[in-house]
Design a protein around this motif. Structure first.
Motif, mmCIF file in Angstrom:
data_model
loop_
_atom_site.group_PDB
_atom_site.id
_atom_site.type_symbol
_atom_site.label_atom_id
_atom_site.label_comp_id
_atom_site.label_asym_id
_atom_site.label_seq_id
_atom_site.Cartn_x
_atom_site.Cartn_y
_atom_site.Cartn_z
ATOM 1 N N LEU A 157 0.807 -1.217 0.000
ATOM 2 C CA LEU A 157 0.000 0.000 0.000
ATOM 3 C C LEU A 157 0.844 1.273 0.000
ATOM 4 O O LEU A 157 0.324 2.359 -0.253
ATOM 5 C CB LEU A 157 -0.950 0.011 1.207
ATOM 6 C CG LEU A 157 -2.142 -0.952 1.131
ATOM 7 C CD1 LEU A 157 -2.861 -1.007 2.464
ATOM 8 C CD2 LEU A 157 -3.104 -0.539 0.012
ATOM 9 N N ALA A 158 2.135 1.142 0.269
ATOM 10 C CA ALA A 158 3.031 2.299 0.231
ATOM 11 C C ALA A 158 3.666 2.489 -1.147
ATOM 12 O O ALA A 158 4.462 3.416 -1.339
ATOM 13 C CB ALA A 158 4.132 2.154 1.291
ATOM 14 N N ASP A 159 3.319 1.638 -2.110
ATOM 15 C CA ASP A 159 3.991 1.651 -3.411
ATOM 16 C C ASP A 159 2.964 1.526 -4.531
ATOM 17 O O ASP A 159 2.467 0.432 -4.815
ATOM 18 C CB ASP A 159 4.992 0.492 -3.456
ATOM 19 C CG ASP A 159 5.750 0.442 -4.775
ATOM 20 O OD1 ASP A 159 6.428 1.419 -5.104
ATOM 21 O OD2 ASP A 159 5.644 -0.593 -5.470
ATOM 22 N N LEU A 160 2.654 2.648 -5.191
ATOM 23 C CA LEU A 160 1.625 2.667 -6.235
ATOM 24 C C LEU A 160 1.931 1.715 -7.391
ATOM 25 O O LEU A 160 1.032 0.974 -7.821
ATOM 26 C CB LEU A 160 1.424 4.099 -6.745
ATOM 27 C CG LEU A 160 0.446 4.282 -7.914
ATOM 28 C CD1 LEU A 160 -0.946 3.765 -7.564
ATOM 29 C CD2 LEU A 160 0.386 5.746 -8.346
ATOM 30 N N TYR B 180 -11.352 -5.116 -2.294
ATOM 31 C CA TYR B 180 -11.672 -4.858 -0.887
ATOM 32 C C TYR B 180 -10.392 -4.414 -0.189
ATOM 33 O O TYR B 180 -9.463 -5.206 -0.024
ATOM 34 C CB TYR B 180 -12.211 -6.130 -0.228
ATOM 35 C CG TYR B 180 -13.531 -6.600 -0.800
ATOM 36 C CD1 TYR B 180 -14.739 -6.240 -0.209
ATOM 37 C CD2 TYR B 180 -13.570 -7.426 -1.931
ATOM 38 C CE1 TYR B 180 -15.951 -6.677 -0.732
ATOM 39 C CE2 TYR B 180 -14.775 -7.865 -2.460
ATOM 40 C CZ TYR B 180 -15.967 -7.485 -1.852
ATOM 41 O OH TYR B 180 -17.158 -7.915 -2.368
ATOM 42 N N ASN B 181 -10.350 -3.137 0.212
ATOM 43 C CA ASN B 181 -9.144 -2.603 0.846
ATOM 44 C C ASN B 181 -9.269 -2.707 2.369
ATOM 45 O O ASN B 181 -9.781 -1.813 3.032
ATOM 46 C CB ASN B 181 -8.907 -1.151 0.438
ATOM 47 C CG ASN B 181 -7.576 -0.641 0.974
ATOM 48 O OD1 ASN B 181 -6.572 -1.340 0.923
ATOM 49 N ND2 ASN B 181 -7.572 0.563 1.522
ATOM 50 N N LEU B 182 -8.768 -3.813 2.905
ATOM 51 C CA LEU B 182 -8.806 -4.056 4.342
ATOM 52 C C LEU B 182 -7.441 -3.857 4.990
ATOM 53 O O LEU B 182 -7.323 -3.879 6.211
ATOM 54 C CB LEU B 182 -9.292 -5.492 4.623
ATOM 55 C CG LEU B 182 -10.550 -5.957 3.867
ATOM 56 C CD1 LEU B 182 -10.933 -7.360 4.321
ATOM 57 C CD2 LEU B 182 -11.702 -4.995 4.063
ATOM 58 N N GLY B 183 -6.401 -3.672 4.175
ATOM 59 C CA GLY B 183 -5.048 -3.524 4.698
ATOM 60 C C GLY B 183 -4.856 -2.187 5.395
ATOM 61 O O GLY B 183 -5.314 -1.155 4.907
ATOM 62 N N ALA B 184 -4.170 -2.207 6.541
ATOM 63 C CA ALA B 184 -3.938 -0.976 7.306
ATOM 64 C C ALA B 184 -3.066 -1.290 8.505
ATOM 65 O O ALA B 184 -2.902 -2.456 8.887
ATOM 66 C CB ALA B 184 -5.269 -0.384 7.791
ATOM 67 N N ILE B 185 -2.494 -0.237 9.097
ATOM 68 C CA ILE B 185 -1.983 -0.344 10.464
ATOM 69 C C ILE B 185 -3.232 -0.229 11.325
ATOM 70 O O ILE B 185 -3.785 0.851 11.527
ATOM 71 C CB ILE B 185 -0.996 0.790 10.795
ATOM 72 C CG1 ILE B 185 0.203 0.770 9.846
ATOM 73 C CG2 ILE B 185 -0.535 0.693 12.249
ATOM 74 C CD1 ILE B 185 1.099 -0.432 9.974
ATOM 75 N N LEU C 240 0.118 4.297 5.433
ATOM 76 C CA LEU C 240 -0.531 3.070 4.976
ATOM 77 C C LEU C 240 -2.053 3.123 5.126
ATOM 78 O O LEU C 240 -2.788 2.817 4.192
ATOM 79 C CB LEU C 240 0.027 1.869 5.746
ATOM 80 C CG LEU C 240 1.514 1.573 5.536
ATOM 81 C CD1 LEU C 240 1.937 0.362 6.348
ATOM 82 C CD2 LEU C 240 1.826 1.351 4.067
ATOM 83 N N THR C 241 -2.507 3.531 6.298
ATOM 84 C CA THR C 241 -3.942 3.525 6.573
ATOM 85 C C THR C 241 -4.655 4.663 5.852
ATOM 86 O O THR C 241 -5.825 4.525 5.478
ATOM 87 C CB THR C 241 -4.184 3.619 8.094
ATOM 88 O OG1 THR C 241 -3.437 2.573 8.747
ATOM 89 C CG2 THR C 241 -5.651 3.492 8.450
#
Length: 330
Positions: free
Chosen positions: A57-60, A76-81, A97-98
């Protein structure tokens, strides 16, 4: 077969959602960060039907490549801190990230969306932590946000940028404002699982106390397996929108603790619980309770697992887990 792409596949919600979508006949792709992600193997072992795709998520560019590889109908974007306490110590990482991770994923979808006959539909995992110092009770889709943590602030950015991309570019982009949702797959660092695991260990004689922070904070707790159904339902609608997903009930951490100890027939629970100031948040969120009326009326969604059943499910799971690890016969 429809195709779904899930970030945060190694987390509680990612695994529940992957199982649910697989049962619906989807090809499921899950994004993992790094070549040797230690949690990837558990996903492979538990859900061999998931195809893992590298991305960050930190790299387009990696997100664009992941979408081009998986060619999903739904993202589905569930990734996060996702651990609120950690966000106070790693505020910049949480924001990146979040918060900005949502922007990057939306950009990746926008960049390749035109290549599909059927535009990609996007789900963003928003959070009740965005309400923070609540302006009204219960909280609805129109309640103003007042986040009380870097995590909450990052989630507000993610939520708002979804609205912006929906209105600016016509993306089918939805946000689910999910209130606390738990289950046996919850990480041990979260208070619900910390409580149920400690209670199980105390019952088995493997642990002697449970150390917590604020026992008065109140939350609207539901079952994660119920909540992923709402995520899917949002992307099946004719028009994109945002929805509060909650039970409409609130319970204190003290009530959670008392009920968990009662599950293992320990009445004098206060003898085992100690409060430590280090577990208090710099800015506390005292009361969260959601109004899921819109989701009930428009999505036909309602929670199925009650709070008592949720606590029982988690305690019994941890009893089995800890007994097996210690070689104790139940």
């Amino acid at each position: 077969m429809p195709r779904a792409f899930i970030t945060g596949i190694t987390g509680q919600d990612g695994r529940h959602l992957a199982e649910f979508l697989h049962g619906k006949g989807y090809d499921v792709y899950g994004m993992v960060k790094g070549q040797n992600n230690p949690r990837a193997q558990s996903v492979i072992d538990e859900m061999p039907f998931v195809e893992l795709v590298p991305g960050d998520l930190a790299d387009l560019p990696s997100l664009v490549a992941a979408l081009e590889l998986s060619q999903p109908d739904e993202v589905y974007n569930l990734g996060a801190i996702s651990f609120v306490a950690l966000s106070f110590n790693q505020a910049e990482l949480t924001a990146n990230l979040t918060g900005l991770g949502v922007l990057r994923m939306l950009e990746a979808i926008r960049m390749i969306g035109g290549t599909h006959d059927n535009p990609i539909r996007f789900y963003q995992a928003s959070s009740s932590e965005m309400f923070g110092k609540v302006r009204e009770t219960p909280q609805t889709e129109s309640t103003p946000f007042h986040p009380r943590s870097p995590y909450g602030c990052a989630k507000v950015f993610g939520h708002d940028i979804v609205v912006n991309y929906r209105e600016s570019y016509g993306l089918f982009a939805c946000s689910g404002i999910l209130f606390n949702h738990e289950g046996p797959r919850r990480g041990i660092e979260f208070v619900t699982r910390k409580v149920t695991n400690a209670v199980a260990r105390i019952k088995l004689g493997l642990q002697h106390e449970l150390v917590l922070g604020n026992l008065d904070a109140k939350r609207d707790w539901g079952y994660a397996g119920d909540y992923v159904k709402a995520m899917w339902l949002m992307l099946q609608q004719d028009e994109p929108d945002d929805y509060v997903i909650a039970t409409g009930e609130t319970h204190s951490i003290e009530e959670l603790v008392e009920r968990a100890f009662a599950e293992v027939e320990i009445d004098n629970w206060r003898d085992y619980v100690r409060q430590d100031p280090k577990f208090f948040r710099p800015a506390e969120v005292d009361l969260l309770i959601g109004d899921p009326s819109k989701a009930r009326e428009q999505l036909g969604w309602k929670p199925e697992v009650s709070f008592p059943d949720l606590v029982s499910m988690m305690v019994q799971n941890d009893l089995q887990l800890e007994a097996a690890k210690a070689g104790i016969e139940l």
